[in-house]
Design an enzyme around this catalytic site. Structure first.
Site, mmCIF file in Angstrom:
data_model
loop_
_atom_site.group_PDB
_atom_site.id
_atom_site.type_symbol
_atom_site.label_atom_id
_atom_site.label_comp_id
_atom_site.label_asym_id
_atom_site.label_seq_id
_atom_site.Cartn_x
_atom_site.Cartn_y
_atom_site.Cartn_z
ATOM 1 N N THR B 12 0.809 -1.222 0.000
ATOM 2 C CA THR B 12 0.000 0.000 0.000
ATOM 3 C C THR B 12 0.845 1.277 0.000
ATOM 4 O O THR B 12 0.311 2.367 -0.138
ATOM 5 C CB THR B 12 -0.932 0.035 1.234
ATOM 6 O OG1 THR B 12 -0.114 -0.041 2.409
ATOM 7 C CG2 THR B 12 -1.894 -1.143 1.231
ATOM 8 N N ARG B 40 -3.289 -2.708 9.933
ATOM 9 C CA ARG B 40 -4.372 -1.744 9.655
ATOM 10 C C ARG B 40 -4.810 -1.704 8.195
ATOM 11 O O ARG B 40 -5.847 -1.158 7.861
ATOM 12 C CB ARG B 40 -4.009 -0.344 10.176
ATOM 13 C CG ARG B 40 -2.902 0.339 9.444
ATOM 14 C CD ARG B 40 -2.357 1.565 10.174
ATOM 15 N NE ARG B 40 -0.981 1.780 9.758
ATOM 16 C CZ ARG B 40 -0.633 2.384 8.630
ATOM 17 N NH1 ARG B 40 -1.528 2.857 7.804
ATOM 18 N NH2 ARG B 40 0.652 2.517 8.323
ATOM 19 N N ARG B 100 21.493 -4.594 2.370
ATOM 20 C CA ARG B 100 22.284 -4.117 1.227
ATOM 21 C C ARG B 100 23.776 -4.390 1.327
ATOM 22 O O ARG B 100 24.415 -4.690 0.322
ATOM 23 C CB ARG B 100 22.075 -2.609 1.029
ATOM 24 C CG ARG B 100 20.726 -2.280 0.441
ATOM 25 C CD ARG B 100 20.621 -0.776 0.197
ATOM 26 N NE ARG B 100 19.257 -0.404 -0.150
ATOM 27 C CZ ARG B 100 18.748 0.806 0.060
ATOM 28 N NH1 ARG B 100 19.487 1.740 0.633
ATOM 29 N NH2 ARG B 100 17.513 1.073 -0.294
ATOM 30 N N CYS B 129 17.991 4.947 -3.664
ATOM 31 C CA CYS B 129 17.485 5.608 -4.873
ATOM 32 C C CYS B 129 18.505 6.578 -5.490
ATOM 33 O O CYS B 129 18.744 6.547 -6.704
ATOM 34 C CB CYS B 129 16.183 6.327 -4.568
ATOM 35 S SG CYS B 129 16.214 7.295 -3.052
ATOM 36 N N LYS B 214 25.704 6.137 1.776
ATOM 37 C CA LYS B 214 25.213 5.081 0.882
ATOM 38 C C LYS B 214 25.830 5.213 -0.499
ATOM 39 O O LYS B 214 26.149 4.212 -1.147
ATOM 40 C CB LYS B 214 23.677 5.138 0.778
ATOM 41 C CG LYS B 214 22.967 4.655 2.042
ATOM 42 C CD LYS B 214 21.453 4.889 1.961
ATOM 43 C CE LYS B 214 20.808 4.605 3.325
ATOM 44 N NZ LYS B 214 19.379 4.975 3.339
ATOM 45 N N ARG B 236 17.471 17.653 0.578
ATOM 46 C CA ARG B 236 16.055 17.496 0.228
ATOM 47 C C ARG B 236 15.565 18.811 -0.377
ATOM 48 O O ARG B 236 15.824 19.889 0.188
ATOM 49 C CB ARG B 236 15.256 17.162 1.487
ATOM 50 C CG ARG B 236 13.803 16.836 1.224
ATOM 51 C CD ARG B 236 13.595 15.445 0.692
ATOM 52 N NE ARG B 236 13.817 14.437 1.713
ATOM 53 C CZ ARG B 236 13.982 13.140 1.429
ATOM 54 N NH1 ARG B 236 13.949 12.700 0.184
ATOM 55 N NH2 ARG B 236 14.199 12.272 2.394
ATOM 56 N N HIS B 243 14.680 12.710 -8.286
ATOM 57 C CA HIS B 243 15.933 13.183 -7.710
ATOM 58 C C HIS B 243 16.812 13.746 -8.827
ATOM 59 O O HIS B 243 16.834 13.216 -9.941
ATOM 60 C CB HIS B 243 16.713 12.028 -7.076
ATOM 61 C CG HIS B 243 16.137 11.517 -5.791
ATOM 62 N ND1 HIS B 243 15.058 12.081 -5.150
ATOM 63 C CD2 HIS B 243 16.527 10.470 -5.002
ATOM 64 C CE1 HIS B 243 14.803 11.396 -4.035
ATOM 65 N NE2 HIS B 243 15.676 10.417 -3.927
#
Lengths: 336, 336
Positions: B12, B40, B100, B129, B214, B236, B243
């Site tokens: 979801t 939920r 990873r 990502c 990363k 951000r 990105h």
């Protein structure tokens, strides 16, 4: 300190308006204010020390009796009118690009090369906004360790495109919020809201933009480092009025992160905001309407080859204030 | 090609939903779909090939009879449940950070190291990502010239913080447009609309964030370059789902801009969008909902010292697609 007659060339623009506010805030000894504007704004009042002063036409004879001109107009206007002001005995601090690289025109960030002001022949140039904001913290590090290479990626605010840029970002954000198409995005090449535009200015034959080359060419002149190598990528971001920069500096001599931090904490024009433990670092919202350049995220450059001294940091500064108006008024303060 | 029973762990969420769409678009041979979610969301339907499929509880026994698991859950859920799936004979492609860097888990960008997939022991990890989006263009350049150093500044979208991040940016933009205060900004540390946040993840003792590390640690493993040095600054930005990255690469061997351009034009997963004369370059709005990494602003690194081979470019890619879901489904395609 005797009072001066001060003209603002381009008094109705974003930078011109901010210059008025800076003159007032810094108690600049203005005896008479002469706001100058293009024909369509003649008679329109600007506010200075609580009083309305009507704009006069920006033309050669408007500089009669003027001591200091703060230039906030475009390159063509600066080129046409500032020599007329000089002929009439004024000293000009010009924010346009027109005179920046001329050999007899000092290009000044007061925290870096205030001593160059004295060599002027009537015009002193205010550097490019992203260049000022980057050099205020780079300079003290250079003094300590000898700068050899600069790699910069910028995150530049809408205000760099003047009032049309500010108005356009506001308009686009309203469209996006309402789910409406943004349409024509002038003065930007493309929609800026929820987007990034990796072009500021025109391109040269190597694929660098004029904005990117300013960081190298103006940086060389301001820091007296004619061989400095700068790799700059300038990107417009959907932020209102503060530019941010991700900067990597290589140096001739070793410099530790702790040494660099101590140097920056003592440096004029800099505020170190750098506490990872409490998520404190510079952000453009926090530097809006501030004169200091906020510096943080200071750390060792993990990519530096063996034996290369290199640091990385992040800085933010208000594009309209220190990037333009405040820097110009600071220069003018050296003249009085 | 025989049909497979495919489970989506975290069906979801933003990435789980995109995985469903990618499976459908790419005609993945799904015989039976098993959408898994937390308590939920149990019973809540997801749509696949026009049909509603109710979510089941993400628990060990849900993996009975499952051939392939696409993991789009958080680290803790992945750590708890994926070994259970492996015990029951499934192969997992996991988008979390949990596995990873484990030595027996391949970490794969198919355009770079698809051959590593074969060595799996039940789990294959999908990289970060920003790492995927950067490495797709860096890898073919490395193959040609031998990568020695990477300097990256990112401009990362709200979607990197999942559906809560996407929803928060939409909410904040509405507040800003209405002139209302933004208030609490979770999942972000601070307001993102009209701002930049130079922190993604937690900080290490050197002042690098987990997101920044990363790029180096995952990049080393994916490209089989254990000594690679990476200087990354992750920021951000108020962009929805793509990105962008400003990248400088140093190489062992000389490589011209023209050679690099030809290599990138032929590289899998890359679309070169680079025509300064017509202001064509990658932008996050244009790469939204695209699988390719757009590359442009390719040019010589003007800051490179004498004798150092170095290039600079700008790239954009959809964080939810190639940065997560598409890459995972591509890996799964190698399994069938």
């Amino acid at each position: 300190m005797s009072e001066k007659t001060v003209a603002i060339l381009g008094a109705t623009g974003v930078v011109g308006q901010q210059m008025l506010q800076c003159l007032e805030e810094r108690n600049f000894p203005v005896g008479r204010l002469v706001p100058l504007a293009s024909e369509r704004s003649v008679g329109k009042p600007v506010t200075f020390r609580g009083e309305d002063v009507p704009c006069q036409l920006a033309a050669a004879d408007a500089f009669e009796g003027v001591d200091i001109v703060l230039g906030a107009a475009d390159d063509a206007t600066a080129r046409a009118l500032l020599p007329e002001a000089v002929k009439r005995g004024a000293v000009c601090v010009d924010n346009s690009h027109a005179f920046r690289l001329e050999p007899d025109v000092p290009l000044v960030v007061p925290e870096v090369n205030a001593a160059d002001i004295a060599a002027h022949h009537g015009i002193i140039a205010n550097p490019n906004c992203a260049t000022i904001i980057g050099l205020v913290p780079v300079w003290p590090l250079h003094q300590a360790a000898g700068l050899t290479r600069l790699i910069v990626s910028t995150y530049q605010a809408a205000s760099g495109a003047g009032k049309p840029g500010l108005d356009e970002l506001v308009r686009e954000i309203r469209c996006v919020a309402a789910g409406e198409p943004v349409g024509e995005s002038a003065p930007f090449q493309y929609q800026l809201a929820e987007n990034l535009i990796p072009q500021i200015g025109g391109f040269n034959e190597e694929g660098y933009t004029s904005e990117e080359m300013k960081m190298q060419n103006e940086g060389r002149k301001i820091m007296h480092l004619p061989e400095l190598r700068v790799n700059c990528t300038c990107v417009r971001v959907p932020v209102v009025r503060s530019h941010s920069e991700s900067i990597t500096c290589e140096f001739e001599r070793p410099i530790s992160v702790d040494e660099a931090r101590a140097i920056l904490e003592a440096a004029p024009g800099v505020k170190v905001v750098d506490d990872p433990a409490t998520s404190r670092y510079p952000m453009p919202l926090e530097t809006s309407d501030q004169d200091l350049i906020y510096v943080g995220r200071l750390r060792r450059d993990l990519s530096a080859p063996e034996g290369v001294s290199s640091l990385t940091f992040w800085c933010c500064g208000d594009q309209i204030r220190k990037g333009a108006a405040t820097n110009a008024v600071q220069i003018a303060e050296y003249l009085v």
